[in-house]
Motif scaffolding. Structure first.
Motif, mmCIF file in Angstrom:
data_model
loop_
_atom_site.group_PDB
_atom_site.id
_atom_site.type_symbol
_atom_site.label_atom_id
_atom_site.label_comp_id
_atom_site.label_asym_id
_atom_site.label_seq_id
_atom_site.Cartn_x
_atom_site.Cartn_y
_atom_site.Cartn_z
ATOM 1 N N ALA A 65 0.830 -1.204 0.000
ATOM 2 C CA ALA A 65 0.000 0.000 0.000
ATOM 3 C C ALA A 65 0.867 1.257 0.000
ATOM 4 O O ALA A 65 0.579 2.231 -0.708
ATOM 5 C CB ALA A 65 -0.939 -0.001 1.209
ATOM 6 N N VAL A 66 1.946 1.237 0.754
ATOM 7 C CA VAL A 66 2.891 2.360 0.781
ATOM 8 C C VAL A 66 3.490 2.564 -0.603
ATOM 9 O O VAL A 66 3.563 3.683 -1.120
ATOM 10 C CB VAL A 66 4.000 2.120 1.836
ATOM 11 N N LEU A 67 3.903 1.490 -1.228
ATOM 12 C CA LEU A 67 4.527 1.559 -2.547
ATOM 13 C C LEU A 67 3.530 2.014 -3.612
ATOM 14 O O LEU A 67 3.843 2.861 -4.453
ATOM 15 C CB LEU A 67 5.113 0.184 -2.894
ATOM 16 N N ARG A 68 2.332 1.468 -3.567
ATOM 17 C CA ARG A 68 1.282 1.829 -4.535
ATOM 18 C C ARG A 68 0.997 3.333 -4.476
ATOM 19 O O ARG A 68 0.906 4.002 -5.507
ATOM 20 C CB ARG A 68 0.023 1.021 -4.246
ATOM 21 N N THR A 69 0.906 3.884 -3.278
ATOM 22 C CA THR A 69 0.654 5.318 -3.106
ATOM 23 C C THR A 69 1.822 6.143 -3.638
ATOM 24 O O THR A 69 1.627 7.125 -4.354
ATOM 25 C CB THR A 69 0.402 5.643 -1.621
ATOM 26 N N ALA A 70 3.040 5.746 -3.307
ATOM 27 C CA ALA A 70 4.230 6.498 -3.738
ATOM 28 C C ALA A 70 4.357 6.537 -5.259
ATOM 29 O O ALA A 70 4.826 7.525 -5.818
ATOM 30 C CB ALA A 70 5.484 5.886 -3.122
#
Length: 119
Positions: A93-98
């Motif tokens: 989720a962190v990566l998808r947002t970034a």
């Protein structure tokens, strides 16, 4: 049989092309994703390709988190393998947002079932 690890393959589409081409952004996002998952970071390496694209890996005590980006297609392939207790959903989720991903497809595999193999 018990699996030795969980292997999650994620495909991010509709990503921000500038983010996918930015070596520092991708490196930072991958490290934050590993941290958010609760993984123990051992080392990392990333490479920027010319004219564009980034590939890299974060080696974690539990296994690895790797990425390959194609800015020209708004696409990133992510590989998250762990033989320990990490929260892959939180990390991704962190990566998808970034990366500004609009969509995500996942494939999950159990790896290395414990069994006796005869030659």
């Amino acid at each position: 049989m018990t699996a030795l690890g969980r292997h999650l393959l994620a495909e991010f589409t509709g990503c921000d092309a500038a983010a996918l081409a930015d070596l520092d952004l991708v490196t930072s996002a991958m490290l934050r994703a590993a941290e958010a998952s609760g993984a123990t970071i051992v080392t990392h390496t990333f490479h920027h390709f010319s004219p564009h694209g980034v590939s890299g890996a974060v080696i974690i005590a539990e296994s690895h988190l790797a990425i390959h980006t194609w800015p020209e297609h708004g696409f990133a392939a992510v590989d998250f393998f762990s033989c320990g207790k990490v929260d892959m959903d939180r990390g991704l989720a962190v990566l998808r947002t970034a990366l500004g991903a609009k969509d995500e497809i996942r494939l999950e595999l159990d790896r290395g079932p414990l069994r006796t193999v005869s030659p």
